[in-house]
Motif scaffolding. Structure first.
Motif, mmCIF file in Angstrom:
data_model
loop_
_atom_site.group_PDB
_atom_site.id
_atom_site.type_symbol
_atom_site.label_atom_id
_atom_site.label_comp_id
_atom_site.label_asym_id
_atom_site.label_seq_id
_atom_site.Cartn_x
_atom_site.Cartn_y
_atom_site.Cartn_z
ATOM 1 N N TRP A 195 0.823 -1.205 0.000
ATOM 2 C CA TRP A 195 0.000 0.000 0.000
ATOM 3 C C TRP A 195 0.861 1.261 0.000
ATOM 4 C CZ3 TRP A 195 -5.056 0.563 -0.952
ATOM 5 C CH2 TRP A 195 -5.859 -0.575 -0.900
ATOM 6 N N GLY A 196 2.065 1.148 0.554
ATOM 7 C CA GLY A 196 2.958 2.297 0.574
ATOM 8 C C GLY A 196 3.346 2.747 -0.816
ATOM 9 N N GLU A 197 3.378 1.821 -1.760
ATOM 10 C CA GLU A 197 3.727 2.149 -3.138
ATOM 11 C C GLU A 197 2.554 2.793 -3.874
ATOM 12 O OE1 GLU A 197 4.994 -1.488 -4.849
ATOM 13 O OE2 GLU A 197 6.750 -1.717 -3.541
ATOM 14 N N LYS A 198 1.329 2.489 -3.424
ATOM 15 C CA LYS A 198 0.133 3.038 -4.076
ATOM 16 C C LYS A 198 -0.248 4.401 -3.486
ATOM 17 C CE LYS A 198 -1.833 -1.633 -4.606
ATOM 18 N NZ LYS A 198 -2.976 -2.492 -4.232
ATOM 19 N N CYS A 199 -0.173 4.491 -2.173
ATOM 20 C CA CYS A 199 -0.663 5.695 -1.483
ATOM 21 C C CYS A 199 0.461 6.711 -1.321
ATOM 22 C CB CYS A 199 -1.240 5.308 -0.120
ATOM 23 S SG CYS A 199 -2.527 4.045 -0.205
ATOM 24 N N VAL A 200 0.748 7.413 -2.401
ATOM 25 C CA VAL A 200 1.813 8.425 -2.401
ATOM 26 C C VAL A 200 1.168 9.808 -2.314
ATOM 27 C CG1 VAL A 200 3.737 9.388 -3.698
ATOM 28 C CG2 VAL A 200 3.256 6.930 -3.800
#
Length: 309
Positions: free
Chosen positions: A79-84
């Motif tokens: 999710w860290g890669e999606k939620c920027v």
């Protein structure tokens, strides 16, 4: 409209207006909703401050682990890669290990912080001092402002396990937390006034009368926790002012000495004007500075010519 000053324990919460004809079943639920809604706004503001500083929540299985442990266990924050955040991220490590450290840039951070301050002001306890009533519509407005700010900074949304998203979706799990102890279920809420429970089967006017300009201090309480403490006769601020006054007066009387004490107690009766009190006058003048207030009172009572009360 009857004005209710709602408290939890001795702590002011908010003001609320209701007609005297309001059913207490309806009023109790209304008070509980506003009370719990304010708590939700406070929780969101607290988490959003952390979001502005350290980015989104880490997956539960990665929280509290060091970078070496995460690498050893081959864990990945998908999710860290999606939620920027909009405008890119600035790395700021979370020492607690709850968030991924990918914080919003300064401009987006200010969007969050400004909205947080505005939401806090809407549900602030200072509204009581200003005489402003807090309604459920105001609470919803604060929640909408916070939701909008998060959407601006994180257009892709937040992970499903992030407490901010869970709060917005009413899926928060507060079991075992200090915040959970503050929440009062609507079905278990009780209102108290003048050491009496306002029973849900009655109307507000059954307790406060027909006067629509009445103002009362009511306390919200969890059912089964007993009656809350009665409201003090004077407020803590008034008590401080009273103690300060007496302290100053005591210092003034110390400086004035027993003569000042006597003058205060019997201002109209000079020692020299008292008939037939020569012996008593000289005795009192000789030891006046060592006399207490009570001593002076006893001497004044026995001096001739002083009216007895």
């Amino acid at each position: 409209m009857v004005l209710l000053h709602v408290k939890r324990g001795d702590e002011s919460q908010f003001l609320l207006q209701a007609p005297g004809s309001t059913e207490l079943e309806e009023l109790t639920v209304q008070v509980a909703r506003v009370y719990n809604g304010r708590l939700k706004v406070q929780r969101l503001c607290s988490e959003m401050e952390e979001l502005a500083e350290h980015g989104i929540f880490l997956p539960p299985n990665m929280q509290g682990l060091t970078d070496d442990q995460i690498e050893e266990l081959k864990l990945k924050d998908e999710w860290g890669e999606k939620c920027v955040p909009s405008g890119g991220a600035i790395f700021k490590k979370d020492d607690i290990g709850r968030r991924n450290g990918q914080a919003p840039n300064e401009k987006m951070k200010q969007v969050l912080k400004k909205t947080i301050e505005e939401a806090k002001a809407i549900i602030s306890k200072k509204q009581v001092e200003a005489g402003i009533c807090v309604t459920m519509e105001m609470v919803k407005d604060a929640l909408d402002q916070l939701r909008g700010a998060v959407m601006i900074v994180y257009p892709m949304g937040l992970p499903p396990y992030d407490p901010i998203r869970m709060e917005f979706e009413n899926k928060e799990d507060l079991s075992g937390t200090q915040a959970g102890l503050s929440v009062i279920k609507e079905s278990e809420a009780q209102l108290w006034w003048a050491a009496k429970e306002l029973r849900r089967t009655k109307k507000l006017s059954d307790y406060v009368g027909k006067n629509e300009k009445t103002k009362i201090i009511t306390k919200i309480q969890q059912r089964g926790h007993g009656a809350p403490a009665r409201e003090p006769i004077i407020s803590s601020e008034e008590q401080k002012q009273l103690m300060l006054y007496y302290h100053r007066r005591q210092e003034e009387l110390k400086v004035a000495g027993a003569g000042g004490l006597f003058a205060e107690l019997a201002p109209r009766h000079s020692l020299h004007a008292l008939p037939g009190a020569g012996e008593e006058r000289r005795a009192l003048q000789g030891v006046g500075r060592s006399l207490s207030r009570a001593s002076v009172c006893r001497v004044v009572r026995v001096l001739p010519g002083v009216p007895q009360h």
